[in-house]
Design a protein around this motif. Sequence first.
Motif, PDB file in Angstrom:
ATOM      1  N   THR A 135      33.985  15.214  60.186  1.00  0.00           N
ATOM      2  CA  THR A 135      33.366  14.840  59.045  1.00  0.00           C
ATOM      3  C   THR A 135      31.975  14.173  59.319  1.00  0.00           C
ATOM      4  O   THR A 135      31.970  13.387  60.540  1.00  0.00           O
ATOM      5  N   ILE A 136      30.890  14.244  58.504  1.00  0.00           N
ATOM      6  CA  ILE A 136      29.787  13.512  58.738  1.00  0.00           C
ATOM      7  C   ILE A 136      29.202  12.770  57.587  1.00  0.00           C
ATOM      8  O   ILE A 136      29.498  13.541  56.557  1.00  0.00           O
ATOM      9  N   TYR A 168      28.453  21.979  58.750  1.00  0.00           N
ATOM     10  CA  TYR A 168      29.241  20.995  57.775  1.00  0.00           C
ATOM     11  C   TYR A 168      28.962  21.210  56.478  1.00  0.00           C
ATOM     12  O   TYR A 168      27.928  21.582  56.081  1.00  0.00           O
ATOM     13  N   ARG A 169      29.862  21.403  55.483  1.00  0.00           N
ATOM     14  CA  ARG A 169      29.839  21.569  54.046  1.00  0.00           C
ATOM     15  C   ARG A 169      30.365  20.531  53.260  1.00  0.00           C
ATOM     16  O   ARG A 169      31.419  20.017  53.686  1.00  0.00           O
ATOM     17  N   ASN A 170      29.975  20.222  52.087  1.00  0.00           N
ATOM     18  CA  ASN A 170      30.567  19.462  50.847  1.00  0.00           C
ATOM     19  C   ASN A 170      31.548  20.454  50.128  1.00  0.00           C
ATOM     20  O   ASN A 170      30.888  21.376  49.641  1.00  0.00           O
ATOM     21  N   PRO A 171      32.734  20.194  50.103  1.00  0.00           N
ATOM     22  CA  PRO A 171      33.395  21.199  49.242  1.00  0.00           C
ATOM     23  C   PRO A 171      33.408  21.091  47.735  1.00  0.00           C
ATOM     24  O   PRO A 171      33.674  21.917  47.139  1.00  0.00           O
ATOM     25  N   ASP A 172      32.947  19.898  47.036  1.00  0.00           N
ATOM     26  CA  ASP A 172      32.714  19.660  45.756  1.00  0.00           C
ATOM     27  C   ASP A 172      31.316  20.327  45.239  1.00  0.00           C
ATOM     28  O   ASP A 172      31.004  20.850  44.360  1.00  0.00           O
ATOM     29  N   GLU A 173      30.226  20.239  46.369  1.00  0.00           N
ATOM     30  CA  GLU A 173      28.985  20.897  45.765  1.00  0.00           C
ATOM     31  C   GLU A 173      28.501  21.961  46.816  1.00  0.00           C
ATOM     32  O   GLU A 173      28.946  21.945  47.866  1.00  0.00           O
ATOM     33  N   THR A 194      29.824  12.865  52.141  1.00  0.00           N
ATOM     34  CA  THR A 194      30.593  13.352  53.269  1.00  0.00           C
ATOM     35  C   THR A 194      30.683  14.829  53.333  1.00  0.00           C
ATOM     36  O   THR A 194      31.019  15.630  52.294  1.00  0.00           O
ATOM     37  N   LEU A 195      30.590  15.271  54.563  1.00  0.00           N
ATOM     38  CA  LEU A 195      30.323  16.739  54.893  1.00  0.00           C
ATOM     39  C   LEU A 195      31.534  17.095  55.875  1.00  0.00           C
ATOM     40  O   LEU A 195      31.631  16.236  56.766  1.00  0.00           O
ATOM     41  N   THR A 196      32.144  18.165  55.453  1.00  0.00           N
ATOM     42  CA  THR A 196      33.334  18.395  56.592  1.00  0.00           C
ATOM     43  C   THR A 196      32.993  19.548  57.347  1.00  0.00           C
ATOM     44  O   THR A 196      32.484  20.753  56.761  1.00  0.00           O
ATOM     45  N   LYS A 197      33.483  19.541  58.518  1.00  0.00           N
ATOM     46  CA  LYS A 197      33.009  20.761  59.596  1.00  0.00           C
ATOM     47  C   LYS A 197      33.762  21.945  59.267  1.00  0.00           C
ATOM     48  O   LYS A 197      35.073  22.004  58.756  1.00  0.00           O
ATOM     49  N   SER A 198      33.019  22.994  59.022  1.00  0.00           N
ATOM     50  CA  SER A 198      33.832  24.329  58.408  1.00  0.00           C
ATOM     51  C   SER A 198      33.440  25.587  59.347  1.00  0.00           C
ATOM     52  O   SER A 198      34.342  26.343  59.221  1.00  0.00           O
ATOM     53  N   PHE A 199      32.432  25.510  60.608  1.00  0.00           N
ATOM     54  CA  PHE A 199      32.436  26.779  61.119  1.00  0.00           C
ATOM     55  C   PHE A 199      31.777  26.183  62.618  1.00  0.00           C
ATOM     56  O   PHE A 199      30.674  25.296  62.434  1.00  0.00           O
ATOM     57  N   TYR A 200      31.900  26.930  63.580  1.00  0.00           N
ATOM     58  CA  TYR A 200      31.210  26.538  64.896  1.00  0.00           C
ATOM     59  C   TYR A 200      31.008  27.948  65.427  1.00  0.00           C
ATOM     60  O   TYR A 200      31.720  28.882  65.483  1.00  0.00           O
ATOM     61  N   SER A 201      29.639  27.816  66.067  1.00  0.00           N
ATOM     62  CA  SER A 201      29.087  29.295  66.551  1.00  0.00           C
ATOM     63  C   SER A 201      28.682  28.884  67.793  1.00  0.00           C
ATOM     64  O   SER A 201      27.809  27.835  67.984  1.00  0.00           O
TER      65      SER A 201
END
Length: 117
Positions: free
Chosen positions: A80-81, A55-60, A92-99
């Motif tokens: 999101t979490i 999960y990543r934050n797009p702003d930071e 708020t962090l958005t899901k960006s990748f699944y492994s």
Amino acid sequence: MAGSLDEFRYVTDSSEAFWIRGDVSNINAVNSTAPAPTAGTSSLPKNIKPRYVLYRNPDEFMQRKVVVLTDVDPDTLPATISVKHGDGSSKTLTKSFYSGERKRFVNYAEDTAIVTG
């Protein structure tokens, strides 16, 4: 920044159960149920890399790598979490990748009983 750590029950793709240590708030945010390890289970072997979602934050530049405890469809994981930042604010962090789970196979030397010489 990690919160409190605890042990959780991780089930591999081949349905073996092991315990794994992780951040309580992150694991509970992603996994619908986060069961405690049962008696007699051992820790996750080093040759198994657990499945996780990033999960990543797009702003930071803030990200969380969270272990997914059971084999589920990645599309069913939360998009999101919300995590608490060091200053007490919530991000708020958005899901960006699944492994998916990865197993590394180790070749051991085997005695073939062949006599040379």
